[in-house]
Design an enzyme around this catalytic site. Sequence first.
Site, mmCIF file in Angstrom:
data_model
loop_
_atom_site.group_PDB
_atom_site.id
_atom_site.type_symbol
_atom_site.label_atom_id
_atom_site.label_comp_id
_atom_site.label_asym_id
_atom_site.label_seq_id
_atom_site.Cartn_x
_atom_site.Cartn_y
_atom_site.Cartn_z
ATOM 1 C CD GLU A 93 50.739 46.431 30.508
ATOM 2 O OE1 GLU A 93 49.556 46.610 30.178
ATOM 3 O OE2 GLU A 93 51.117 46.373 31.689
ATOM 4 C CG HIS A 150 35.101 52.220 25.995
ATOM 5 N ND1 HIS A 150 34.652 53.298 26.713
ATOM 6 C CD2 HIS A 150 36.125 51.703 26.717
ATOM 7 C CE1 HIS A 150 35.365 53.414 27.818
ATOM 8 N NE2 HIS A 150 36.259 52.466 27.838
ATOM 9 N NE ARG A 160 41.164 42.702 28.596
ATOM 10 C CZ ARG A 160 40.723 42.012 27.548
ATOM 11 N NH1 ARG A 160 39.705 41.178 27.699
ATOM 12 N NH2 ARG A 160 41.291 42.139 26.366
ATOM 13 C CG ASN A 190 46.197 47.063 22.707
ATOM 14 O OD1 ASN A 190 46.577 46.733 21.592
ATOM 15 N ND2 ASN A 190 45.103 46.594 23.254
ATOM 16 C CG ASP A 191 48.787 50.188 28.085
ATOM 17 O OD1 ASP A 191 48.393 51.312 27.733
ATOM 18 O OD2 ASP A 191 48.229 49.517 28.968
ATOM 19 C CB CYS A 215 47.844 39.074 26.223
ATOM 20 S SG CYS A 215 48.529 40.290 27.359
ATOM 21 N NE ARG A 265 45.581 51.278 26.159
ATOM 22 C CZ ARG A 265 44.564 50.430 26.093
ATOM 23 N NH1 ARG A 265 44.160 49.969 24.930
ATOM 24 N NH2 ARG A 265 43.949 50.036 27.190
ATOM 25 N NE ARG A 313 45.256 43.084 32.979
ATOM 26 C CZ ARG A 313 44.777 43.735 31.923
ATOM 27 N NH1 ARG A 313 45.551 43.966 30.888
ATOM 28 N NH2 ARG A 313 43.514 44.123 31.889
#
Length: 566
Positions: free
Chosen positions: A418, A185, A286, A441-442, A489, A452, A326
Amino acid sequence: MTVDAGPTTFQGVGVGRGMVVGPVAKAHPSPAVPSDGGPGDAEALRAAFAAVAATLQERAGAAEGAIAEVLAATAQIAQDPALLADAEQRVAAGESPAQAVDRAVDRFAEMFRAAGGYLAERVTDLRSVRDRVLALLLGLPEPGVPALEVPSVVVAEDLSPADTAALEVDKVLAIVTEHGGPTGHTAIIAGQLGLPCVVRTTGVMEVEAGREVAVDAATGTVVVDPAEELRAQARERARVQEELEGDTAPGSTADGHAVALLANIGTAADAGRAAATPAEGVGLFRTEVLFLERSSAPTLEEQTAVYAEVLGAFAGRGGGDKVVVRTLDAGADKPLAFVTQPGEENPALGVRGYRLVRREPELLRTQLAALAQAAKDTGTSPWVMAPMIATAQEAADFAALAHEVGLTEPCKVGVMVEVPSAALRAADLLRHVDFVSLGTNDLAQYTMATDRLRGSLADLLDPWQPAVLDLVAATARAGAELGKPVGVCGESAADPLMALVLAGLGITSLSMSPGALPAVRHLLRRHDLDTCRAAADAALAATSASEAREAVRALVDPAVRDALAL
């Protein structure tokens, strides 16, 4: 314990590329439970939880983008009836409210850690709720960063979303934490705010408040009492960044090969700001922020209004009007109050993203219908994609539903890659959709079987890991063979060196926080496509993440490399 006089260097994991020098401002510590338990009763306990939840919701409403998203999720923890019930039972058994809160949160934190995945990262949010409730019960100041009298470097063990949202951003030079991870975060919010950030900086809490430090996100270092050489370096880096921001040309290599440079956003306000930059559109909107702050799903009309505002911000824009939306990426660490999931042993592998359609199909149908209406109202042609697609059949089903509600040509329908299965069979997916976008990331998390958000495993989550690059390359090849766009992305898009590799692999667009665009644009425009392809070959030939990065770094023009501190 404090740091001795003289320069001392702390090493952490850098997020971003900035470098600053400034005095340390340390976050207030978490409240301790008094030995006598402290005052209060069950009514005081309930009032404290309610007050904390209300404060967090208020801050979520005033915040934007990723900050609003994580604040809303933290507010949901403060409203969790199971957590409150556990604490109330403890009070009924004779514990003080402060003891009850502390022990109830400990129990839930242990469960979250055992669950792993996204829930493990939410332990920080649990602790944030605990600290705020205890402060109210004990009559103590709210924990977190104090009011800043001068521009400062915020240093903390870790910062919860609530802590970060309360920052006086115009007075924050950088954020440094002892804990956390590069995709946690704190790092995400620091990126949104354009602040240099260094996480997992062991021992940095030993530095006294007011002591000057140099924070270099590019190297992940924090130097106490920096010499003039470092101060001059920070000034030069700031000058270079300002110069780069003056370049508004479209993304391309030195020989004119186009690579669209797009922005990641979370709210309509983010869209307005991104539209004022040289970003060539939006590569990731998002939409879950609209859902997370609510106790019931937003209506079709409410969603239509928000989507129309985002699409309208880029409509007819000379710098690019592409907007990739998304669909709802909820579940795991982003639970919805109105779509509760029974306890999942491994939330990261559970019902999240597109998989919500198995339980609540109308959520997705309504969202797509709202986007179709917004496109009609604004005269635009959005791109829409679903997260957490694992099979070609899922891609086909999503495309069919999008077309059914009116998202047809010239609108584009795609999916996120992902999950390794999606990358390995990218050609099968692309036969059903118009484009794919890699969420690195995923993809790294699932490829490396590594949470992650677990900062201690950040080396395994490095996007330069050869296995992850192999999957990116496989996806790019499938796109090239079928003549369909493949974007990125995830966080790797914001790494200028990685941008060369991605361009060389055939990636057609890169989406990132707006603050990362200037350096990526500059590096691409200083190297031709052949160099990018050589960089891709070098990275794929490496046997480790560090070897891959160094091999690409060696191919970069030394003058450019030094200017960007690569």
